[in-house]
Write a protein that holds these residues in place. Sequence first.
Motif, short mmCIF file in Angstrom:
data_model
loop_
_atom_site.label_atom_id
_atom_site.label_comp_id
_atom_site.label_asym_id
_atom_site.label_seq_id
_atom_site.Cartn_x
_atom_site.Cartn_y
_atom_site.Cartn_z
N LEU A 20 8.36 6.53 -42.16
CA LEU A 20 8.77 7.49 -43.17
C LEU A 20 9.01 8.82 -42.48
O LEU A 20 8.14 9.31 -41.76
N PRO A 46 4.18 4.53 -43.37
CA PRO A 46 3.89 4.78 -44.79
C PRO A 46 2.56 4.18 -45.22
O PRO A 46 2.49 3.32 -46.09
N LEU A 79 2.12 8.27 -50.96
CA LEU A 79 1.52 7.12 -50.29
C LEU A 79 0.47 6.44 -51.17
O LEU A 79 0.37 5.22 -51.19
#
Length: 90
Positions: A20, A46, A79
């Motif tokens: 990410l 992530p 997240l």
Amino acid sequence: MEPVRTCIGCRSRSPRSSLLRVVTQNSHVIADDSAVLPGRGAWLHPSLECYRLAVRRRAFTRALRVRGELDTSNVENRLKANGQLMSGSK
């Protein structure tokens, strides 16, 4: 061959598609899903584990080359939401 980037949390190398990208805007760290936002970016797996490692090591300020405190709550909330969605779908 796909580009390889290093996660700022665990420091392991992974393909760009599995990481990410995060950037800073007005002292807030935000997720850059399409990896096209302007500015210096950093790459993170992530996962909450890598996020927590990055916070503990102060990797966001170092990787993004900013001074002062950064608000990383946007990335943490994203997240956590993704973790709940994934664990709920099992």
